[in-house]
Design a protein around this motif. Structure first.
Motif, PDB file in Angstrom:
ATOM      1  N   SER A  29       0.828  -1.215   0.000  1.00 16.22           N
ATOM      2  CA  SER A  29       0.000   0.000   0.000  1.00 16.22           C
ATOM      3  C   SER A  29       0.859   1.259   0.000  1.00 16.22           C
ATOM      4  O   SER A  29       0.474   2.269  -0.573  1.00 16.22           O
ATOM      5  CB  SER A  29      -0.964   0.007   1.187  1.00 16.22           C
ATOM      6  OG  SER A  29      -0.288   0.265   2.398  1.00 16.22           O
ATOM      7  N   GLU A  35       0.132  -2.365  -9.742  1.00 19.28           N
ATOM      8  CA  GLU A  35      -1.180  -2.210 -10.341  1.00 19.28           C
ATOM      9  C   GLU A  35      -1.277  -3.015 -11.639  1.00 19.28           C
ATOM     10  O   GLU A  35      -0.430  -2.894 -12.518  1.00 19.28           O
ATOM     11  CB  GLU A  35      -1.476  -0.729 -10.611  1.00 19.28           C
ATOM     12  CG  GLU A  35      -1.613   0.119  -9.368  1.00 19.28           C
ATOM     13  CD  GLU A  35      -0.291   0.519  -8.703  1.00 19.28           C
ATOM     14  OE1 GLU A  35       0.786   0.270  -9.277  1.00 19.28           O
ATOM     15  OE2 GLU A  35      -0.355   1.063  -7.592  1.00 19.28           O
ATOM     16  N   TYR A  52      -5.702  -9.340  -1.258  1.00 22.81           N
ATOM     17  CA  TYR A  52      -5.522  -7.896  -1.103  1.00 22.81           C
ATOM     18  C   TYR A  52      -4.992  -7.279  -2.404  1.00 22.81           C
ATOM     19  O   TYR A  52      -5.508  -6.257  -2.864  1.00 22.81           O
ATOM     20  CB  TYR A  52      -4.567  -7.622   0.056  1.00 22.81           C
ATOM     21  CG  TYR A  52      -4.190  -6.172   0.228  1.00 22.81           C
ATOM     22  CD1 TYR A  52      -5.009  -5.300   0.939  1.00 22.81           C
ATOM     23  CD2 TYR A  52      -3.015  -5.675  -0.314  1.00 22.81           C
ATOM     24  CE1 TYR A  52      -4.666  -3.967   1.097  1.00 22.81           C
ATOM     25  CE2 TYR A  52      -2.656  -4.347  -0.156  1.00 22.81           C
ATOM     26  CZ  TYR A  52      -3.487  -3.503   0.544  1.00 22.81           C
ATOM     27  OH  TYR A  52      -3.139  -2.184   0.695  1.00 22.81           O
ATOM     28  N   LYS A  55      -7.670  -7.297  -5.104  1.00 24.07           N
ATOM     29  CA  LYS A  55      -8.751  -6.341  -4.848  1.00 24.07           C
ATOM     30  C   LYS A  55      -8.308  -4.888  -5.008  1.00 24.07           C
ATOM     31  O   LYS A  55      -8.977  -4.099  -5.677  1.00 24.07           O
ATOM     32  CB  LYS A  55      -9.309  -6.557  -3.444  1.00 24.07           C
ATOM     33  CG  LYS A  55     -10.449  -5.609  -3.105  1.00 24.07           C
ATOM     34  CD  LYS A  55     -11.092  -5.929  -1.787  1.00 24.07           C
ATOM     35  CE  LYS A  55     -12.267  -4.978  -1.528  1.00 24.07           C
ATOM     36  NZ  LYS A  55     -13.041  -5.393  -0.357  1.00 24.07           N
ATOM     37  N   TYR A  56      -7.210  -4.516  -4.392  1.00 24.83           N
ATOM     38  CA  TYR A  56      -6.831  -3.103  -4.341  1.00 24.83           C
ATOM     39  C   TYR A  56      -5.899  -2.648  -5.453  1.00 24.83           C
ATOM     40  O   TYR A  56      -5.759  -1.448  -5.673  1.00 24.83           O
ATOM     41  CB  TYR A  56      -6.228  -2.771  -2.979  1.00 24.83           C
ATOM     42  CG  TYR A  56      -7.269  -2.852  -1.891  1.00 24.83           C
ATOM     43  CD1 TYR A  56      -8.239  -1.866  -1.754  1.00 24.83           C
ATOM     44  CD2 TYR A  56      -7.319  -3.944  -1.036  1.00 24.83           C
ATOM     45  CE1 TYR A  56      -9.217  -1.948  -0.781  1.00 24.83           C
ATOM     46  CE2 TYR A  56      -8.293  -4.043  -0.058  1.00 24.83           C
ATOM     47  CZ  TYR A  56      -9.238  -3.046   0.062  1.00 24.83           C
ATOM     48  OH  TYR A  56     -10.218  -3.135   1.017  1.00 24.83           O
ATOM     49  N   ASN A  81     -14.380 -10.786  -0.608  1.00 20.90           N
ATOM     50  CA  ASN A  81     -13.822  -9.493  -1.002  1.00 20.90           C
ATOM     51  C   ASN A  81     -14.163  -9.093  -2.439  1.00 20.90           C
ATOM     52  O   ASN A  81     -13.599  -8.134  -2.962  1.00 20.90           O
ATOM     53  CB  ASN A  81     -12.301  -9.503  -0.800  1.00 20.90           C
ATOM     54  CG  ASN A  81     -11.944  -9.323   0.650  1.00 20.90           C
ATOM     55  OD1 ASN A  81     -11.961  -8.213   1.147  1.00 20.90           O
ATOM     56  ND2 ASN A  81     -11.653 -10.417   1.337  1.00 20.90           N
ATOM     57  N   THR A  83     -13.482 -10.319  -5.375  1.00 18.42           N
ATOM     58  CA  THR A  83     -12.362 -10.301  -6.303  1.00 18.42           C
ATOM     59  C   THR A  83     -12.059 -11.737  -6.722  1.00 18.42           C
ATOM     60  O   THR A  83     -12.729 -12.668  -6.289  1.00 18.42           O
ATOM     61  CB  THR A  83     -11.129  -9.593  -5.695  1.00 18.42           C
ATOM     62  OG1 THR A  83     -10.191  -9.326  -6.725  1.00 18.42           O
ATOM     63  CG2 THR A  83     -10.488 -10.411  -4.597  1.00 18.42           C
TER      64      THR A  83
END
Length: 181
Positions: A29, A35, A52, A55-56, A81, A83
């Protein structure tokens, strides 16, 4: 999760989410750069860090673990989640150059807990360097096998061991090994 726990038990160490999974999530993060990348989580257990990333960061994630019994846990976490991840029961020695081709990041959390894992991890890191993986990341609370692995990489100028602390709940502290290729 409770229903899964009543119906099955993972054989290896995949019976819970390990704290350093949150450490590596915090690292991702704060640093980004993953990405929409293709990633492999090794020794994933329940795959929370892979979920994680999917999803993010919209990453395409393959979670792997030597214990196939953890696959339903990882898939359930992905579903909850909203995803998608893929899962394959693979150990560190099961990665051929073909399986690593096109992968941006290989990562794992809390998985260098025994001396017997050091050489297979070194061999996997070598495979990653040969095939064009961009980075290899591993988080650990600082157990001696992990620190021994890091010492064996000290001559690799692209290997860095970072002291890392996640202050948000749940808290975690330890180290992140980052190798760029």
């Amino acid at each position: 999760m409770r229903a899964l726990n009543r119906s099955r038990r993972p054989d290896e160490h995949g019976h819970k989410v390990w704290p350093n999974s949150f450490l590596l999530m915090d690292y991702f993060s704060r640093t980004g750069g993953i990405e929409k990348k293709k990633m492999i989580e090794i020794g994933s257990g329940w795959g929370i860090t892979g979920v994680y990333c999917a999803k993010y960061f919209s990453a395409q994630v393959l979670c792997t673990d030597i214990d196939a019994a953890v696959a339903p846990y990882a898939q359930l976490l992905a579903t909850v989640n909203k995803t998608k991840i893929d899962f394959k029961p693979l150990g560190f020695a099961d990665f051929s150059l073909a399986k690593l081709k096109g992968v941006h990041t290989v990562f794992g959390c809390d998985m260098c807990y025994s001396e017997s894992l050091i050489q297979p991890l070194l061999d996997l890191i070598k495979q990653c360097s040969k095939v064009g993986v961009t980075q290899f990341l591993m988080s650990d609370p600082g157990r001696w096998p992990f620190l021994d692995l890091c010492k064996k990489l000290k001559f690799n100028k692209s290997a860095h061991v970072l002291s890392w602390e996640r202050v948000n709940q749940p808290t975690a502290q330890g180290f992140v090994l980052r190798i760029t290729f």
